[in-house]
Design an enzyme around this catalytic site. Sequence first.
Site, PDB file in Angstrom:
ATOM      1  CD  GLU A 263      56.452  56.726  26.665  1.00 24.03           C
ATOM      2  OE1 GLU A 263      57.066  57.593  26.006  1.00 24.03           O
ATOM      3  OE2 GLU A 263      55.237  56.796  26.914  1.00 24.03           O
ATOM      4  CB  CYS A 297      64.117  59.790  27.118  1.00 21.76           C
ATOM      5  SG  CYS A 297      62.852  60.029  28.369  1.00 21.76           S
TER       6      CYS A 297
HETATM    7  P1  NAP Z   1      67.964  49.500  25.314  1.00 26.16           P
HETATM    8  O1  NAP Z   1      69.298  48.996  24.939  1.00 26.16           O
HETATM    9  O2  NAP Z   1      66.925  49.634  24.278  1.00 26.16           O
HETATM   10  O3  NAP Z   1      67.441  48.515  26.463  1.00 26.16           O
HETATM   11  C1  NAP Z   1      66.242  48.733  27.165  1.00 26.16           C
HETATM   12  C2  NAP Z   1      65.788  47.427  27.788  1.00 26.16           C
HETATM   13  O4  NAP Z   1      65.448  46.483  26.762  1.00 26.16           O
HETATM   14  C3  NAP Z   1      66.832  46.739  28.639  1.00 26.16           C
HETATM   15  O5  NAP Z   1      66.173  46.105  29.715  1.00 26.16           O
HETATM   16  C4  NAP Z   1      67.410  45.728  27.668  1.00 26.16           C
HETATM   17  O6  NAP Z   1      68.024  44.644  28.306  1.00 26.16           O
HETATM   18  C5  NAP Z   1      66.166  45.280  26.955  1.00 26.16           C
HETATM   19  N1  NAP Z   1      66.382  44.683  25.636  1.00 26.16           N
HETATM   20  C6  NAP Z   1      67.472  44.759  24.829  1.00 26.16           C
HETATM   21  N2  NAP Z   1      67.229  44.090  23.670  1.00 26.16           N
HETATM   22  C7  NAP Z   1      65.969  43.601  23.756  1.00 26.16           C
HETATM   23  C8  NAP Z   1      65.127  42.849  22.861  1.00 26.16           C
HETATM   24  N3  NAP Z   1      65.535  42.485  21.633  1.00 26.16           N
HETATM   25  N4  NAP Z   1      63.879  42.531  23.268  1.00 26.16           N
HETATM   26  C9  NAP Z   1      63.424  42.928  24.470  1.00 26.16           C
HETATM   27  N5  NAP Z   1      64.172  43.620  25.365  1.00 26.16           N
HETATM   28  C10 NAP Z   1      65.428  43.962  24.997  1.00 26.16           C
HETATM   29  O7  NAP Z   1      68.047  50.914  26.006  1.00 26.16           O
HETATM   30  P2  NAP Z   1      69.077  51.369  27.130  1.00 26.16           P
HETATM   31  O8  NAP Z   1      70.418  51.430  26.473  1.00 26.16           O
HETATM   32  O9  NAP Z   1      68.911  50.532  28.349  1.00 26.16           O
HETATM   33  O10 NAP Z   1      68.503  52.832  27.514  1.00 26.16           O
HETATM   34  C11 NAP Z   1      68.800  54.001  26.813  1.00 26.16           C
HETATM   35  C12 NAP Z   1      67.678  54.360  25.834  1.00 26.16           C
HETATM   36  O11 NAP Z   1      66.433  54.468  26.501  1.00 26.16           O
HETATM   37  C13 NAP Z   1      67.874  55.703  25.186  1.00 26.16           C
HETATM   38  O12 NAP Z   1      67.647  55.616  23.785  1.00 26.16           O
HETATM   39  C14 NAP Z   1      66.800  56.589  25.792  1.00 26.16           C
HETATM   40  O13 NAP Z   1      66.357  57.630  25.012  1.00 26.16           O
HETATM   41  C15 NAP Z   1      65.721  55.615  26.036  1.00 26.16           C
HETATM   42  N6  NAP Z   1      64.804  56.134  27.053  1.00 26.16           N
HETATM   43  C16 NAP Z   1      63.543  56.523  26.690  1.00 26.16           C
HETATM   44  C17 NAP Z   1      62.673  57.062  27.620  1.00 26.16           C
HETATM   45  C18 NAP Z   1      61.281  57.469  27.264  1.00 26.16           C
HETATM   46  O14 NAP Z   1      60.434  57.501  28.143  1.00 26.16           O
HETATM   47  N7  NAP Z   1      60.971  57.805  26.026  1.00 26.16           N
HETATM   48  C19 NAP Z   1      63.082  57.181  28.943  1.00 26.16           C
HETATM   49  C20 NAP Z   1      64.368  56.799  29.276  1.00 26.16           C
HETATM   50  C21 NAP Z   1      65.221  56.252  28.320  1.00 26.16           C
HETATM   51  P3  NAP Z   1      69.630  44.618  28.550  1.00 26.16           P
HETATM   52  O15 NAP Z   1      69.961  45.816  29.371  1.00 26.16           O
HETATM   53  O16 NAP Z   1      69.807  43.354  29.285  1.00 26.16           O
HETATM   54  O17 NAP Z   1      70.250  44.663  27.190  1.00 26.16           O
END
Ligand code: NAP
Length: 492
Positions: A263, A297
Amino acid sequence: MTSLLPIPVTANLPYRQTNDVFIDGQWQAATGTGRTSVTNPATEEVWGSVPQASAADLDRAVGAARRAFSGWRDLTPTVRAGFLLRLADEVEKRAEAISHTNTWENGSPVAESSRAAGNAASIFRYFASLAGLLETPDVRPFPDGSGETVVRQDPIGVCALIAPWNFPINLVVAKLAPALMAGCTVVIKPASPTPLSVRLIIDAARAAGIPAGVVNLVTGPGSFGDALVRHPGIDKVAFTGSTPVGRTIAGACGQLLRPVTLELGGKSSALVLPDVDLDALSRVLIRSCMRNTGQTCYISTRILAPAERYDELVDMVTATIATAKQGDPMQPDTVFGPSATRAQEQTVRAYIRSGLAEGARATTGGDVASGFDQGFFVKPTVFADVTPGMRIAREEIFGPVLTILRYSSLDEGVALANNTSFGLGGTIFSEDPDLAFALAGRFDTGSVGLGFFASNHAAPFAGRHDSGLGAEFGPEGLKAYLAPQSVHRRIR
Ligand code: NAP
Ligand code: MG
């Protein structure tokens, strides 16, 4: 300049400084050496910290989930549903602590975070209600009448659940509830800015009597999430987060042929029709287009306005955003809080500068000064005169910034709505429900709201294109944790 007060010592925050991870039914000390600190984004006060778990901690967590799998899988769906219902009750008992911890870790206004526990409980109850679906035999005759096939549904196994920081409870529970209902066991990794509120869900699971090893929680940076995704003991990955990280995870899972649900990000549109009731739109504008300080999102952050009502709409949107209260997220009437992290604040400011540089017109906000002398506040900003090629029209900003584009015909409006690399949400505002419904079918997105937007636990939430793979919620969301097995037999 407004100054906010530090967190009072009497605040309802059961977790602040901790060295524990949750493995095999116990809070236990992590063996890693690094730590991640937790910051109140409204004041920049560092008030908590969690361990960065080691590779050995990860092995122990995955090992505990593997050992617990057969026992949990072999319970009947009705018995597992009973655990989910007790878990829902236990989550509700912790509603205030969940809300306060959530607000102090990511700055979500308390009007938002106070709904997290109730929403989580409702998700657990919905998936519990699907027990019957798992218990109903699915028998399909061979078309030539030579026999029949019983289609069984096995839980996939041990699942890695990785969540972002914007809704730290609900984006875990949207995965945890169907995984548990299906008979899977899990290892959860929350986002680094928000590692504390989810501990209250773990406490609730323990209080609900969920057996040791079924639910495990580990904390660490993105590289630790990567190790979890690739761990040989993991059978499925469920991820919510950014599109770039989603692509990396999809690549790893592709190599491993490991099922994955993603997602990801979005850039959804609100198509406003010429017959719109502007007062009605004004009442749902922030919920549909700017929820959680723009950090949701699916919100419709691109508003597509008919040329004949463009100025009127810009005036309404500007007035609605400019008069909504921004400030201390712990105040119940606060609408906009800070951005969740310093990095996110800087990203949003860079987009505001980019919009100004590309010739968009800020009708409110657009400032470098936030009006606060600390905290990650960005002034809510509305950009008019936005054209489709601008970065602010195409890229996910994830902050309190709205863009308003102009269209001349409905076909052009629909084409603009689909003119992004994403495919998550969208809204249509019209007084003609039949026309709005018909136009929804022309949106190339997984969800569309008519006159409002809310996700429904009983219906699939599925991003298309750069917004993801697979679905959460609904029976589709349960299926994501199941592997079918066809057992063929002769009919005697
Ligand atoms: P993110 O940087 O992609 O991180 C999401 C999660 O993945 C965090 O727990 C992060 O850990 C972890 N992570 C980072 N690099 C990774 C890797 N290489 N392998 C596995 N896990 C890894 O996203 P965010 O900045 O937390 O959240 C914002 C984003 O989420 C936005 O783009 C938003 O649109 C999206 N979002 C989507 C939805 C949906 O349902 N479509 C809902 C809400 C949010 P760390 O925090 O420790 O880096
Ligand atoms: Mg991140």
